[in-house]
Design a protein around this motif. Sequence first.
Motif, PDB file in Angstrom:
ATOM      1  N   CYS A 177       0.841  -1.201   0.000  1.00 30.44           N
ATOM      2  CA  CYS A 177       0.000   0.000   0.000  1.00 30.44           C
ATOM      3  C   CYS A 177       0.878   1.254   0.000  1.00 30.44           C
ATOM      4  CB  CYS A 177      -0.914  -0.001   1.218  1.00 30.44           C
ATOM      5  SG  CYS A 177      -1.868   1.522   1.402  1.00 30.44           S
ATOM      6  N   CYS A 233       0.239   3.436   3.459  1.00 31.27           N
ATOM      7  CA  CYS A 233       0.659   3.106   4.819  1.00 31.27           C
ATOM      8  C   CYS A 233       1.709   2.001   4.910  1.00 31.27           C
ATOM      9  CB  CYS A 233      -0.565   2.713   5.642  1.00 31.27           C
ATOM     10  SG  CYS A 233      -1.244   1.123   5.154  1.00 31.27           S
ATOM     11  N   CYS A 266      -4.289  -0.553   0.596  1.00 31.85           N
ATOM     12  CA  CYS A 266      -4.918  -1.515   1.509  1.00 31.85           C
ATOM     13  C   CYS A 266      -6.402  -1.148   1.658  1.00 31.85           C
ATOM     14  CB  CYS A 266      -4.221  -1.507   2.863  1.00 31.85           C
ATOM     15  SG  CYS A 266      -4.539  -0.010   3.809  1.00 31.85           S
ATOM     16  N   CYS A 278      -6.914   2.378   3.458  1.00 37.13           N
ATOM     17  CA  CYS A 278      -6.524   3.528   2.636  1.00 37.13           C
ATOM     18  C   CYS A 278      -7.437   3.654   1.414  1.00 37.13           C
ATOM     19  CB  CYS A 278      -5.061   3.414   2.215  1.00 37.13           C
ATOM     20  SG  CYS A 278      -3.911   3.617   3.601  1.00 37.13           S
TER      21      CYS A 278
END
Length: 198
Positions: free
Chosen positions: A152, A155, A184, A187
């Motif tokens: 991701c 993050c 992810c 997010c």
Amino acid sequence: MISGSEEHIFQFPRKGRIEVVCGSMFSGKTEELIRRLKRAQFARQRVEIFKPAMDSRYSEEMVVSHDKNQIPSTPIDTSASILLFTSEIDVVGIDEAQFFDEGLVDVCNQLAADGIRVIVAGLDMDYKGVPFGPIPHLMAIADEVTKVHAICVGCGQLAYLSHRTVADDKRVLLGEQTLYEPLCRSCYAKAENTNQYE
Ligand SMILES: [Zn+2]
């Protein structure tokens, strides 16, 4: 030590099976397909690789991953064409399988019934998280499914899907390097809620 997915190469050289390698963009699925096919070639097995004719972003006749690892392939228009090329073949690789018609499921079953090892790579979901083309059906009938994951960009956790960074409702936009980003679940939810790209 031989890892699970390759044990059969040495034990059952003509035992047909279906393997699916799927995940989002940037997850390394084509790299994993190429890795398995190259190992089969090292084992002196006859390998043939197919991809949809529409996927010509880098090269007409090579399967090319993002890191430029490549292997010769045959572009075809319909899944049924695969059967025309696979006599005398031990291992069939299929890349970008999400773009093929649903007939690919029967084709893979027939190849496996003929003793061929079939390795299918493709996107599990489209940019909205909807299962893509024949991939979900192939995952159900496969002997083995490998989900690979990108990271991701929000993050650093494992990504869940490839989020589109431009506003366009078409399901397929080629040129993916700049148009998508791996995210992810959380997010992705944030990006959808804030409509930051629309
Ligand atoms: Zn994230």
